[in-house]
Design a protein around this motif. Structure first.
Motif, PDB file in Angstrom:
ATOM      1  N   ASP A   1      57.705 -65.783  16.758  1.00  0.00           N
ATOM      2  CA  ASP A   1      58.732 -66.581  17.419  1.00  0.00           C
ATOM      3  C   ASP A   1      59.702 -65.769  18.270  1.00  0.00           C
ATOM      4  O   ASP A   1      60.602 -66.333  18.892  1.00  0.00           O
ATOM      5  N   GLN A   2      59.527 -64.443  18.301  1.00  0.00           N
ATOM      6  CA  GLN A   2      60.471 -63.628  19.058  1.00  0.00           C
ATOM      7  C   GLN A   2      59.948 -62.201  19.202  1.00  0.00           C
ATOM      8  O   GLN A   2      58.985 -61.794  18.537  1.00  0.00           O
ATOM      9  N   LEU A   3      60.615 -61.460  20.078  1.00  0.00           N
ATOM     10  CA  LEU A   3      60.431 -60.023  20.205  1.00  0.00           C
ATOM     11  C   LEU A   3      61.695 -59.364  19.680  1.00  0.00           C
ATOM     12  O   LEU A   3      62.796 -59.716  20.091  1.00  0.00           O
ATOM     13  N   MET A   4      61.540 -58.411  18.791  1.00  0.00           N
ATOM     14  CA  MET A   4      62.676 -57.777  18.147  1.00  0.00           C
ATOM     15  C   MET A   4      62.701 -56.291  18.507  1.00  0.00           C
ATOM     16  O   MET A   4      61.720 -55.578  18.293  1.00  0.00           O
ATOM     17  N   VAL A   5      63.837 -55.843  19.063  1.00  0.00           N
ATOM     18  CA  VAL A   5      64.049 -54.424  19.335  1.00  0.00           C
ATOM     19  C   VAL A   5      64.878 -53.872  18.184  1.00  0.00           C
ATOM     20  O   VAL A   5      65.921 -54.440  17.824  1.00  0.00           O
ATOM     21  N   ALA A   6      64.415 -52.772  17.603  1.00  0.00           N
ATOM     22  CA  ALA A   6      65.074 -52.255  16.404  1.00  0.00           C
ATOM     23  C   ALA A   6      65.082 -50.734  16.431  1.00  0.00           C
ATOM     24  O   ALA A   6      64.376 -50.091  17.218  1.00  0.00           O
ATOM     25  N   ASP A   7      65.907 -50.190  15.570  1.00  0.00           N
ATOM     26  CA  ASP A   7      65.917 -48.754  15.300  1.00  0.00           C
ATOM     27  C   ASP A   7      65.272 -48.537  13.933  1.00  0.00           C
ATOM     28  O   ASP A   7      65.569 -49.259  12.966  1.00  0.00           O
ATOM     29  N   ARG A   8      64.395 -47.579  13.830  1.00  0.00           N
ATOM     30  CA  ARG A   8      63.650 -47.360  12.597  1.00  0.00           C
ATOM     31  C   ARG A   8      64.569 -47.045  11.421  1.00  0.00           C
ATOM     32  O   ARG A   8      64.251 -47.371  10.275  1.00  0.00           O
ATOM     33  N   ASN A   9      65.704 -46.430  11.704  1.00  0.00           N
ATOM     34  CA  ASN A   9      66.580 -45.993  10.630  1.00  0.00           C
ATOM     35  C   ASN A   9      67.646 -47.024  10.258  1.00  0.00           C
ATOM     36  O   ASN A   9      68.015 -47.131   9.083  1.00  0.00           O
ATOM     37  N   THR A  10      68.153 -47.762  11.247  1.00  0.00           N
ATOM     38  CA  THR A  10      69.290 -48.656  10.981  1.00  0.00           C
ATOM     39  C   THR A  10      68.931 -50.128  11.012  1.00  0.00           C
ATOM     40  O   THR A  10      69.710 -50.943  10.518  1.00  0.00           O
ATOM     41  N   GLY A  11      67.797 -50.504  11.596  1.00  0.00           N
ATOM     42  CA  GLY A  11      67.407 -51.903  11.594  1.00  0.00           C
ATOM     43  C   GLY A  11      67.482 -52.559  12.962  1.00  0.00           C
ATOM     44  O   GLY A  11      67.533 -51.881  14.003  1.00  0.00           O
ATOM     45  N   PRO A  12      67.500 -53.906  13.016  1.00  0.00           N
ATOM     46  CA  PRO A  12      67.444 -54.645  14.282  1.00  0.00           C
ATOM     47  C   PRO A  12      68.618 -54.329  15.200  1.00  0.00           C
ATOM     48  O   PRO A  12      69.742 -54.142  14.760  1.00  0.00           O
ATOM     49  N   LEU A  13      68.315 -54.295  16.505  1.00  0.00           N
ATOM     50  CA  LEU A  13      69.334 -54.092  17.529  1.00  0.00           C
ATOM     51  C   LEU A  13      69.505 -55.317  18.414  1.00  0.00           C
ATOM     52  O   LEU A  13      70.620 -55.688  18.756  1.00  0.00           O
ATOM     53  N   HIS A  14      68.381 -55.942  18.790  1.00  0.00           N
ATOM     54  CA  HIS A  14      68.457 -57.068  19.739  1.00  0.00           C
ATOM     55  C   HIS A  14      67.224 -57.944  19.559  1.00  0.00           C
ATOM     56  O   HIS A  14      66.093 -57.449  19.518  1.00  0.00           O
ATOM     57  N   ALA A  15      67.441 -59.245  19.450  1.00  0.00           N
ATOM     58  CA  ALA A  15      66.355 -60.215  19.309  1.00  0.00           C
ATOM     59  C   ALA A  15      66.170 -60.966  20.620  1.00  0.00           C
ATOM     60  O   ALA A  15      67.148 -61.365  21.264  1.00  0.00           O
ATOM     61  N   VAL A  16      64.910 -61.145  21.007  1.00  0.00           N
ATOM     62  CA  VAL A  16      64.570 -61.888  22.230  1.00  0.00           C
ATOM     63  C   VAL A  16      63.766 -63.113  21.811  1.00  0.00           C
ATOM     64  O   VAL A  16      62.538 -63.028  21.628  1.00  0.00           O
ATOM     65  N   PRO A  17      64.417 -64.272  21.629  1.00  0.00           N
ATOM     66  CA  PRO A  17      63.676 -65.473  21.192  1.00  0.00           C
ATOM     67  C   PRO A  17      62.678 -65.924  22.253  1.00  0.00           C
ATOM     68  O   PRO A  17      62.835 -65.669  23.458  1.00  0.00           O
ATOM     69  N   ASN A  18      61.658 -66.625  21.791  1.00  0.00           N
ATOM     70  CA  ASN A  18      60.671 -67.176  22.712  1.00  0.00           C
ATOM     71  C   ASN A  18      61.277 -68.296  23.547  1.00  0.00           C
ATOM     72  O   ASN A  18      62.187 -69.002  23.114  1.00  0.00           O
ATOM     73  N   THR A  19      60.751 -68.454  24.742  1.00  0.00           N
ATOM     74  CA  THR A  19      61.107 -69.577  25.601  1.00  0.00           C
ATOM     75  C   THR A  19      60.034 -70.659  25.474  1.00  0.00           C
ATOM     76  O   THR A  19      59.091 -70.534  24.700  1.00  0.00           O
ATOM     77  N   SER A  20      60.185 -71.713  26.250  1.00  0.00           N
ATOM     78  CA  SER A  20      59.203 -72.801  26.203  1.00  0.00           C
ATOM     79  C   SER A  20      57.832 -72.360  26.696  1.00  0.00           C
ATOM     80  O   SER A  20      56.817 -72.954  26.350  1.00  0.00           O
ATOM     81  N   SER A  21      57.807 -71.281  27.496  1.00  0.00           N
ATOM     82  CA  SER A  21      56.533 -70.781  28.032  1.00  0.00           C
ATOM     83  C   SER A  21      55.979 -69.602  27.248  1.00  0.00           C
ATOM     84  O   SER A  21      54.944 -69.053  27.624  1.00  0.00           O
ATOM     85  N   GLY A  22      56.660 -69.182  26.194  1.00  0.00           N
ATOM     86  CA  GLY A  22      56.144 -68.073  25.397  1.00  0.00           C
ATOM     87  C   GLY A  22      57.164 -66.953  25.286  1.00  0.00           C
ATOM     88  O   GLY A  22      58.380 -67.182  25.319  1.00  0.00           O
ATOM     89  N   TYR A  23      56.659 -65.731  25.169  1.00  0.00           N
ATOM     90  CA  TYR A  23      57.536 -64.572  25.008  1.00  0.00           C
ATOM     91  C   TYR A  23      58.330 -64.315  26.291  1.00  0.00           C
ATOM     92  O   TYR A  23      57.806 -64.440  27.399  1.00  0.00           O
ATOM     93  N   ASP A  24      59.592 -63.939  26.119  1.00  0.00           N
ATOM     94  CA  ASP A  24      60.488 -63.673  27.252  1.00  0.00           C
ATOM     95  C   ASP A  24      60.452 -62.175  27.558  1.00  0.00           C
ATOM     96  O   ASP A  24      61.297 -61.400  27.113  1.00  0.00           O
ATOM     97  N   TYR A  25      59.452 -61.767  28.329  1.00  0.00           N
ATOM     98  CA  TYR A  25      59.281 -60.342  28.627  1.00  0.00           C
ATOM     99  C   TYR A  25      60.389 -59.814  29.532  1.00  0.00           C
ATOM    100  O   TYR A  25      60.763 -58.643  29.428  1.00  0.00           O
ATOM    101  N   ASP A  26      60.911 -60.665  30.416  1.00  0.00           N
ATOM    102  CA  ASP A  26      61.982 -60.210  31.313  1.00  0.00           C
ATOM    103  C   ASP A  26      63.241 -59.857  30.534  1.00  0.00           C
ATOM    104  O   ASP A  26      63.906 -58.858  30.837  1.00  0.00           O
ATOM    105  N   ALA A  27      63.588 -60.679  29.539  1.00  0.00           N
ATOM    106  CA  ALA A  27      64.757 -60.365  28.718  1.00  0.00           C
ATOM    107  C   ALA A  27      64.541 -59.085  27.917  1.00  0.00           C
ATOM    108  O   ALA A  27      65.468 -58.290  27.720  1.00  0.00           O
ATOM    109  N   LEU A  28      63.310 -58.860  27.468  1.00  0.00           N
ATOM    110  CA  LEU A  28      62.994 -57.599  26.782  1.00  0.00           C
ATOM    111  C   LEU A  28      63.212 -56.421  27.707  1.00  0.00           C
ATOM    112  O   LEU A  28      63.800 -55.403  27.323  1.00  0.00           O
TER     113      LEU A  28
END
Length: 203
Positions: A75-102
């Motif tokens: 349901d999303q693309l998640m950018v994270a740091d291996r040591n501290t955890g999630p940094l930024h979530a990119v939820p899906n749009t109606s057309s699928g993954y939001d690669y531009d926001a990533l």
């Protein structure tokens, strides 16, 4: 004999000076210029304009020593740091993954770590191959410019692939501390028959 000599002398004085023929020289220069134009390598200066995120966009500041990870969830693309955890979530749009926001967030991370080139892409089971290729392309580079002036700029080209952890799992570098419940207090021993209790007794 003398007459012939005088005639040649008179002819020498009356001879017209030779004319310089420019037509063959012009032909040679025309061919030379045409050859140089056909074989010359033209260099074009391209101005790369980076479209950085707007100042009002609130992005979480990546921590020092960043170990960049991009997790592909259903349901999303998640950018994270291996040591501290999630940094930024990119939820899906109606057309699928939001690669531009990533890409926008990764450009923000690149401004904070311009020398960093490594990133890990972590996939959930049954992730489509096309999704993997799209995520890799947007993590590696981004396009800037328009039309013929479009060029590719580098983000994080050194990519490794792995399995995404289960949702809600603790980051790899985090240490979980388990707190054991306190043991119940032992009941006080009853006094023996005929022996006075210690509470309220007098010596």
């Amino acid at each position: 004999m003398r007459r012939s000599y005088q005639y040649r002398k008179l002819e020498r004085h009356t001879r017209k000076p030779a004319e310089l023929l420019l037509v063959p020289m012009i032909d040679i220069f025309t061919v030379l210029v045409t050859f140089l134009l056909m074989t010359a390598v033209f260099s074009r200066t391209v101005i790369l304009q980076l479209n950085l995120p707007a100042p009002q966009t609130e992005f979480k500041e990546p921590p020092p020593g960043l170990q960049l990870e991009v997790m592909v969830r259903k349901d999303q693309l998640m950018v994270a740091d291996r040591n501290t955890g999630p940094l930024h979530a990119v939820p899906n749009t109606s057309s699928g993954y939001d690669y531009d926001a990533l890409t926008e967030y990764l450009k923000f991370v690149k401004t904070k770590f311009p020398e960093k080139t490594e990133a890990s892409i972590l996939l959930e089971p049954d992730t489509a191959y096309d999704t993997l290729v799209q995520v890799m392309d947007h993590v590696r580079v981004f396009e800037a410019g328009q039309g013929a002036n479009t060029v590719q700029a580098e983000l994080f080209p050194d990519i490794s692939i792995g399995d995404a952890p289960a949702p809600g799992a603790a980051p790899e570098g985090a240490t979980a501390v388990a707190v054991a419940p306190a043991a119940p207090a032992a009941p006080a021993a009853a006094p023996a028959p005929g022996q006075p209790s210690g509470r309220g007794s007098k010596p």
